[in-house]
Design an enzyme around this catalytic site. Structure first.
Site, PDB file in Angstrom:
ATOM      1  N   HIS A   1      25.931  67.436  27.100  1.00 55.05           N
ATOM      2  CA  HIS A   1      25.671  66.917  25.759  1.00 55.05           C
ATOM      3  C   HIS A   1      26.513  67.699  24.772  1.00 55.05           C
ATOM      4  CE1 HIS A   1      23.631  65.218  22.317  1.00 55.05           C
ATOM      5  NE2 HIS A   1      23.654  66.437  21.805  1.00 55.05           N
TER       6      HIS A   1
ATOM      7  N   LYS B   1      16.222  62.595  24.510  1.00 56.36           N
ATOM      8  CA  LYS B   1      17.151  61.567  24.990  1.00 56.36           C
ATOM      9  C   LYS B   1      17.880  62.030  26.260  1.00 56.36           C
ATOM     10  CE  LYS B   1      18.777  61.550  20.850  1.00 56.36           C
ATOM     11  NZ  LYS B   1      19.320  61.451  19.516  1.00 56.36           N
TER      12      LYS B   1
END
Ligand code: URA
Length: 422
Positions: free
Chosen positions: A82, A187
């Site tokens: 990420h 997420k």
């Protein structure tokens, strides 16, 4: 329990229980209390912060608001990355096939860009035919068969985050470490990777411009990931200037795919190569495919130079119905024509770049969104050529602007010039 009690408790700095936090997240997503009460709660969190346990509970509650993918049937360790976002950050497009070619399974859910930072999903849409939506079953089947898949995050992933983020955006509560942590991790955890490597960017083009705050966020992300049973690692990277040369959608995708060619490690922009190698090596090491950093880096470099990562990229794009022509330099992607070159006005050294302004210069061309509903020109782009510390001579080309509208190109050029300090 009622929402006022929870707001009062947080306002006075008391630690909330998992039950309190579930009550807030479920109540808010199901319309159980008013927006103004949620905004008071968020502001109380902004001022009082949250403990590691509270942050983990908040993440868990947001995660459980939607679907979670089960990656346990995958036949190799799963890993993802990420990035906290930046200008020219195209790393996912290289990293996913490279990590897959190294032996990992990479199920990647990506988002769109907003403001000065770009999003992977928009870059992928520059590839004709590329399919960004599919159901979870097909997504996991592709991840297993090809080794990687990158799709858009559907509304079924952490829907509570979407509602809470929209509220944070209009109440001045975005920049809170526990709230950012829960938003990102709910997420990321939903896609189910066992290993998550965070690319935490700092500098003028980053979401976090200050290193101390970035460190705090890193600690918080790692703690929450570990409490959810994931292997975590953080790489800090520089966002005081754009990553690589290309800033835009089609041009960033082309730069990424070109970099994956067997000779790409030597010919692609050095900062892009170094960061990609670093992140993939960390995914390989933390997943346990190699015992240490040196071995992991050696595996990544061998795979890259062998052409296996390029072949994997072709396989992955074709599996998602994208059409590229590897025999062409532009891979058959549509780019706007060269509209303007920005030249150095005088001799000097490039001392500083306001990187955020370079991202906004792309927005001037219609190539980035200032609001979520803005249309996007995927063909517009900027090639930003110099690096901080470079010696410049009057007339040197600093940037090339690709766009079909001369007035927009002129505005963008002005912004690029004013972003540079010599
Ligand atoms: N990115 C996210 O997904 N959420 C935040 O809160 C900040 C950055």
């Amino acid at each position: 329990m009622n929402i006022l009690e929870v707001i009062e408790a947080k306002k006075r700095g008391r630690e909330l229980t998992a039950a309190h936090i579930d009550f807030v997240v479920e109540g808010f997503t199901e319309g159980g209390f008013a927006d103004y009460q949620m905004s008071a709660f968020l502001m109380a969190v902004w001022f009082q912060g949250m403990t590691a346990d509270e942050t983990a509970h908040l993440t868990g509650a947001m995660l459980r608001s939607g679907q979670e993918l089960d990656t346990s049937p995958l036949s190799a360790p799963s890993a993802d990355k990420h990035s906290t976002g930046g200008v020219g950050d195209k790393v996912s497009l290289l990293l996913a096939p490279l990590a897959a070619a190294c032996g990992l399974k990479v199920p990647m859910l990506s988002g769109r860009g907003l403001g000065h930072t770009g999003g992977t999903l928009d870059k992928l849409e520059a590839i004709p035919g590329y399919r960004i939506h599919m159901d979870n079953e097909e997504f996991l089947e592709l991840t297993e068969r090809v080794g990687c898949a990158i799709i858009g995050q559907s509304g079924s992933i952490a829907p509570a985050d979407g509602r809470i983020y929209a509220m944070r955006d209009v109440t001045g509560t975005v920049d809170s470490v526990p709230l950012i942590t829960a938003s990102i991790m709910s997420k990321k955890l939903a896609a189910g990777p066992r290993t998550i490597v965070i690319d935490l960017k700092t500098g003028s083009g980053a979401f976090m411009d200050d290193l101390a705050k970035a460190r705090q966020l890193a600690k918080s992300l790692v703690a929450v990931g570990r409490l959810h049973g994931r292997n975590m690692s953080v790489v800090f990277s520089d966002m005081d200037q754009p990553l690589g040369v290309a800033v835009g959608h089609a041009n960033e995708t082309i730069e990424s795919f070109a970099a994956l060619r067997p000779a790409g490690r030597a010919t692609a922009p050095a900062d892009l190569v170094a960061l990609t190698e670093d992140l993939v090596a960390e995914m390989v090491r933390v997943s346990g495919l190699e015992p240490g950093r040196d071995e992991a880096l050696a595996r990544v470099r061998d795979i890259w130079d062998s052409g296996a990562a390029f072949t994997k990229m072709e396989e992955w794009v074709a599996a998602q119905d994208g059409t590229i022509d590897p025999s062409r330099e532009d891979f058959g992607l549509k780019q706007a024509p060269l509209a303007l070159e920005v030249e150095a006005p005088s001799d000097g050294w490039l001392a500083k770049v306001d990187c955020r302004q370079i991202g906004l210069a792309l927005a001037d061309l219609g190539g980035a969104r200032l609001t979520v509903d803005d249309p996007l020109d995927l063909t517009a782009g900027i090639d930003f050529l110099p690096a901080v510390g470079d010696k410049l001579s009057r007339g040197d080309v600093l940037a090339r602007i690709f766009c079909t509208d001369a007035a927009k190109a002129k505005a963008s050029a002005e912004r690029i010039r004013s972003a540079l300090t010599t």
